[in-house]
Write an enzyme that holds these catalytic residues in place. Structure first.
Site, PDB file in Angstrom:
ATOM      1  N   GLN A  78      55.126  41.245  34.470  1.00 43.71           N
ATOM      2  CA  GLN A  78      55.632  42.524  34.703  1.00 43.71           C
ATOM      3  C   GLN A  78      57.100  43.061  33.772  1.00 43.71           C
ATOM      4  O   GLN A  78      57.835  42.861  33.854  1.00 43.71           O
ATOM      5  CB  GLN A  78      56.304  42.563  36.524  1.00 43.71           C
ATOM      6  CG  GLN A  78      55.803  44.008  36.448  1.00 43.71           C
ATOM      7  CD  GLN A  78      55.375  45.218  36.913  1.00 43.71           C
ATOM      8  OE1 GLN A  78      54.168  45.089  37.727  1.00 43.71           O
ATOM      9  NE2 GLN A  78      54.902  46.698  36.372  1.00 43.71           N
ATOM     10  N   PHE A  79      56.515  43.125  32.875  1.00 44.34           N
ATOM     11  CA  PHE A  79      57.920  43.529  31.820  1.00 44.34           C
ATOM     12  C   PHE A  79      58.176  44.885  31.633  1.00 44.34           C
ATOM     13  O   PHE A  79      59.563  44.641  31.771  1.00 44.34           O
ATOM     14  CB  PHE A  79      57.011  43.886  29.893  1.00 44.34           C
ATOM     15  CG  PHE A  79      56.338  44.745  30.208  1.00 44.34           C
ATOM     16  CD1 PHE A  79      57.449  46.518  28.825  1.00 44.34           C
ATOM     17  CD2 PHE A  79      54.723  45.004  30.445  1.00 44.34           C
ATOM     18  CE1 PHE A  79      56.508  47.303  29.224  1.00 44.34           C
ATOM     19  CE2 PHE A  79      53.858  45.905  29.561  1.00 44.34           C
ATOM     20  CZ  PHE A  79      55.052  47.442  29.378  1.00 44.34           C
ATOM     21  N   THR A  80      57.754  46.043  33.259  1.00 49.89           N
ATOM     22  CA  THR A  80      58.655  46.772  33.585  1.00 49.89           C
ATOM     23  C   THR A  80      59.427  46.141  34.187  1.00 49.89           C
ATOM     24  O   THR A  80      60.267  47.240  34.296  1.00 49.89           O
ATOM     25  CB  THR A  80      57.743  47.658  33.808  1.00 49.89           C
ATOM     26  OG1 THR A  80      57.383  47.562  35.339  1.00 49.89           O
ATOM     27  CG2 THR A  80      56.177  48.490  32.837  1.00 49.89           C
TER      28      THR A  80
END
Length: 147
Positions: A78-80
């Site tokens: 989950q890069f966000t």
């Protein structure tokens, strides 16, 4: 490294309508990395994750770890988690590690964590649909900078 740990009754990951992975009781962990992260940082986060006592004991107190209850993990990249929303309304993701760094760290995280608990995963970089039943709801946010 950042991790959002959700205590779940069950969780699953679907891609293009196909079930990729699922777990029963345990954690759904959203995990993100920045450019400064390393295997040493991942190891520290794993040590904290497996020892967290957030499952209820017989007295309804958060006193049991995922290992104590025989739980599993659904791990989702989950890069966000590194979204920067300080300016304007469109998040910047410049603080998130590039895939050349984050993908190997995600693989390492899952492999190292699986030495302690069963781990199911999503697919790095894929458009995933995550379905879960958050129990409690209990959600813990861990940031390696605060360990």
């Amino acid at each position: 490294m950042r991790a959002v740990i959700q205590l779940v009754k069950n969780a699953s990951c679907t891609i293009d309508g196909e079930l990729v992975s699922s777990i029963e009781k345990g954690y759904c962990i959203l995990v993100g990395f920045n450019e400064q992260d390393s295997k040493e940082i991942v190891d520290k986060m794993i040590a904290k994750i497996v020892k967290l006592r957030i499952f209820m004991d017989e007295n309804e107190k958060m006193n049991l770890s995922i290992q104590d209850v025989g739980g599993s993990v659904l791990s989702i990249s989950q890069f966000t988690l590194y979204a920067n929303c300080k300016k304007g309304n469109r998040p910047s993701f410049i603080e998130a590690a590039k895939p050349s760094i984050s993908s190997p760290l995600y693989d390492y995280f899952n492999e190292a964590l699986s030495k302690f608990v069963p781990v199911q995963t999503g697919v790095f970089g894929a458009d995933m649909k995550i379905d879960l039943c958050n129990d409690g709801p209990i959600t813990i946010v861990l940031d390696s900078e605060n360990l």
